[in-house]
Design a protein around this motif. Structure first.
Motif, mmCIF file in Angstrom:
data_model
loop_
_atom_site.group_PDB
_atom_site.id
_atom_site.type_symbol
_atom_site.label_atom_id
_atom_site.label_comp_id
_atom_site.label_asym_id
_atom_site.label_seq_id
_atom_site.Cartn_x
_atom_site.Cartn_y
_atom_site.Cartn_z
ATOM 1 N N ILE A 1 0.852 -1.199 0.000
ATOM 2 C CA ILE A 1 0.000 0.000 0.000
ATOM 3 C C ILE A 1 0.885 1.244 0.000
ATOM 4 O O ILE A 1 0.669 2.191 -0.768
ATOM 5 C CB ILE A 1 -0.943 -0.001 1.226
ATOM 6 N N GLY A 2 1.929 1.234 0.817
ATOM 7 C CA GLY A 2 2.840 2.379 0.916
ATOM 8 C C GLY A 2 3.531 2.669 -0.396
ATOM 9 O O GLY A 2 3.566 3.818 -0.864
ATOM 10 N N ILE A 3 4.076 1.635 -1.034
ATOM 11 C CA ILE A 3 4.841 1.862 -2.273
ATOM 12 C C ILE A 3 3.915 2.256 -3.432
ATOM 13 O O ILE A 3 4.254 3.114 -4.251
ATOM 14 C CB ILE A 3 5.703 0.616 -2.624
ATOM 15 N N THR A 4 2.718 1.654 -3.448
ATOM 16 C CA THR A 4 1.768 1.998 -4.510
ATOM 17 C C THR A 4 1.335 3.459 -4.379
ATOM 18 O O THR A 4 1.342 4.220 -5.363
ATOM 19 C CB THR A 4 0.527 1.068 -4.439
ATOM 20 N N LEU B 1 12.491 5.895 -1.466
ATOM 21 C CA LEU B 1 11.231 5.155 -1.700
ATOM 22 C C LEU B 1 11.152 3.919 -0.796
ATOM 23 O O LEU B 1 10.092 3.619 -0.234
ATOM 24 C CB LEU B 1 11.142 4.743 -3.176
ATOM 25 N N MET B 2 12.271 3.226 -0.620
ATOM 26 C CA MET B 2 12.275 2.026 0.230
ATOM 27 C C MET B 2 12.037 2.396 1.699
ATOM 28 O O MET B 2 11.306 1.720 2.415
ATOM 29 C CB MET B 2 13.609 1.275 0.081
ATOM 30 N N ARG B 3 12.689 3.492 2.142
ATOM 31 C CA ARG B 3 12.459 3.926 3.529
ATOM 32 C C ARG B 3 10.985 4.231 3.760
ATOM 33 O O ARG B 3 10.398 3.871 4.771
ATOM 34 C CB ARG B 3 13.309 5.170 3.847
ATOM 35 N N TRP B 4 10.374 4.892 2.785
ATOM 36 C CA TRP B 4 8.950 5.214 2.881
ATOM 37 C C TRP B 4 8.089 3.946 2.881
ATOM 38 O O TRP B 4 7.145 3.808 3.651
ATOM 39 C CB TRP B 4 8.546 6.130 1.710
ATOM 40 N N THR B 5 8.464 3.014 2.017
ATOM 41 C CA THR B 5 7.680 1.776 1.887
ATOM 42 C C THR B 5 7.600 1.042 3.228
ATOM 43 O O THR B 5 6.529 0.616 3.648
ATOM 44 C CB THR B 5 8.322 0.848 0.836
#
Lengths: 234, 139
Positions: B34-37, B53-57
Motif C-alpha cells: 500500500i505504501g509503495i503503490t 522510496l524504500m524507507r517510505w515503503t
C-alpha cells in the motif's frame, strides 16, 4: 574392509564416566551397523549394551545416532556410510542408562498422553465399522510409526525441553485424529493445543529426515496445527 | 472425501500468538505494498530516489521524504499515514517480540524464569511500542 567403530560408553556402576571406545573390525560392505555392534558384543567386549529385537527395521528398538544422525542400526549398511570411521552414540534428549540404552519413559509418557488408541462409544456393528479406501488412505502415512523415537530425539525442541510432547506423539495422535471412525479428535486436539503441544514445533524437518519408515512427520504436525486452527479435518 | 468438522480447542496464548504471527506476517507486506503503490501514485517515480522510496515503503513517515524533490509534503503526512505507521510498528514489534518469547520459552519450563522472561519481553515490547507511537504522533 576395515572399519573403526567409535562407540559411546557409559556405565553408572564404574568410575570411567562418559567416554568413547574405539574398535577396529573387519566388515563386509553389506554388513549392517547392527552387525558391527553384535561383532563387538559377541567377540570383543561382552559388556557393550544396546537394544535390539527383530533386527529387521520393524520393532524400532535399535534407534541410535550413527555419525551424528538418528538411524536404526539394523537398516544402515556399512557401504552406505561415507566414512570408514563410524561414530555410534545413544539418541539424544533421553537419559542414558548404560552405553547405548536410554530411558524411554518420558517418550512413552508423551505417547500415552495423546490417547493413541481407537475411541468410538457407539455400539459396535454386527460386522465391522466401515471405512472407504479414501478415508483409510488419509492417515495411511502415520500408521507406519514403530515408536523408535528417532524423530522425537532428533528434535532440538525436545533436546531443550523434555516436556515437549514431541513429533512421535503428534504423529500417533494424527493417526487417530484423521481416522473417520474415531470420535476423540477434539480431545486430542485440545491436548496438543498447549504450550508443550504442537507449538514447540518450529518445522526444521529433522524428524522427517530421521524417520526410518519415511513418514512425513513435519507434514503430519502441520496438519494437526491446521486442524486446530480451522476445526476441519480435510 | 468430505472434510469433517471438529470442535475447535479453546483459545490460549500459544494459539492466539501462533495465529497472530501468521496474520501479521501477511499484513506487513500488504501494508508495504500500500505504501509503495501510494508513493508511486503521488509522484515518487520522478521525485525521489530508490533508497528514499524504500524507507517510505517500510515506514511511511513524512520525515523520510523531506530530502527528496517532493514539492508538497502535505499528502505524505496526515492521520492516514500515521495510522499506517502505527499498524506497521504494532505488527512488526509484536511479531518480533513474540518470536523472542517463543525462543525464551523453548529454553524454560513453566515457573519463575518463564514468568520473568515473559515479563521482561512484554515490558520492552510495550515501551518500544509506546515510544514509537509517541514519535509518530509528534513527527
Amino acid at each position: 574392509m576395515e572399519v573403526k567403530l567409535k562407540v559411546f560408553r557409559y556405565n553408572p556402576e564404574d568410575d570411567e564416566g562418559k567416554h568413547f571406545d574405539t574398535f577396529t573390525l573387519e566388515a563386509e560392505p553389506t554388513d549392517r551397523v547392527l552387525d558391527l555392534l553384535e561383532q563387538v558384543k559377541n567377540y570383543v567386549d561382552g559388556t557393550l549394551t544396546f537394544r535390539r529385537s527383530c533386527a529387521h527395521g520393524v520393532c524400532g528398538s535399535d534407534a541410535i545416532r550413527i555419525n551424528g544422525v538418528n538411524r536404526l542400526a539394523c537398516k544402515v549398511l556399512v557401504q552406505d556410510l561415507k566414512s570408514k570411521t563410524v561414530k555410534i552414540e545413544p539418541i539424544l534428549g533421553l537419559e542414558v542408562e548404560k552405553d547405548l540404552v536410554v530411558d524411554m519413559e518420558p517418550f512413552f509418557r508423551h505417547y500415552k498422553s495423546v490417547l493413541p488408541y481407537f475411541v468410538n462409544d457407539d455400539p459396535p456393528p454386527m460386522k465391522e465399522r466401515l471405512q472407504s479406501p479414501e478415508e483409510r488412505s488419509r492417515f495411511d502415512d502415520t500408521t507406519k510409526c514403530i515408536l523408535c523415537a528417532s524423530c522425537t530425539t532428533s528434535c532440538p525442541s525436545f533436546w531443550i525441553n523434555e516436556e515437549y510432547v514431541g513429533p512421535s506423539a503428534i504423529v500417533n495422535a494424527h493417526r487417530f485424529i484423521y481416522d473417520s471412525r474415531d470420535q476423540a479428535a477434539a480431545e486430542r486436539l485440545e491436548i496438543l493445543n498447549d504450550q508443550f503441544g504442537v507449538y514447540r514445533c518450529h518445522t526444521i524437518f529433522n524428524c522427517t529426515d530421521a524417520c526410518p519408515r519415511e513418514i512425513e512427520v513435519t507434514k503430519a504436525v502441520g496438519e494437526v496445527k491446521k486442524a486446530i486452527a480451522t476445526g476441519r479435518l480435510e | 472425501m468430505q472434510s469433517r468438522k471438529v470442535p475447535q480447542p479453546g483459545w490460549n496464548l500459544e494459539y492466539t500468538m501462533w495465529m497472530f504471527t501468521r496474520l501479521s506476517g501477511l499484513a506487513l507486506p500488504v501494508l508495504g505494498l500500500i505504501g509503495i503503490t501510494a508513493a508511486l501514485v503521488m509522484g515518487a517515480r520522478t521525485q525521489m530516489d530508490l533508497g528514499t522510496l524504500m524507507r517510505w515503503t517500510f515506514f511511511p513517515n513524512v520525515s523520510h521524504v523531506t530530502s527528496s524533490n517532493i514539492p508538497d509534503y502535505v499528502p505524505w503526512g496526515g492521520a492516514f499515514w500515521q495510522i499506517m505507521q502505527i499498524m506497521i510498528a504494532f505488527f512488526g514489534f509484536t511479531h518480533g517480540f513474540n518470536g523472542l518469547r517463543v525462543v525464551a520459552e523453548d529454553y524454560t519450563n513453566p515457573g519463575f524464569w518463564q514468568v520473568f522472561w515473559r515479563g521482561i519481553i512484554f515490558l520492552v515490547w510495550l515501551f518500544s511500542l509506546l515510544a514509537v507511537i509517541f514519535v509518530i504522533i509528534n513527527s
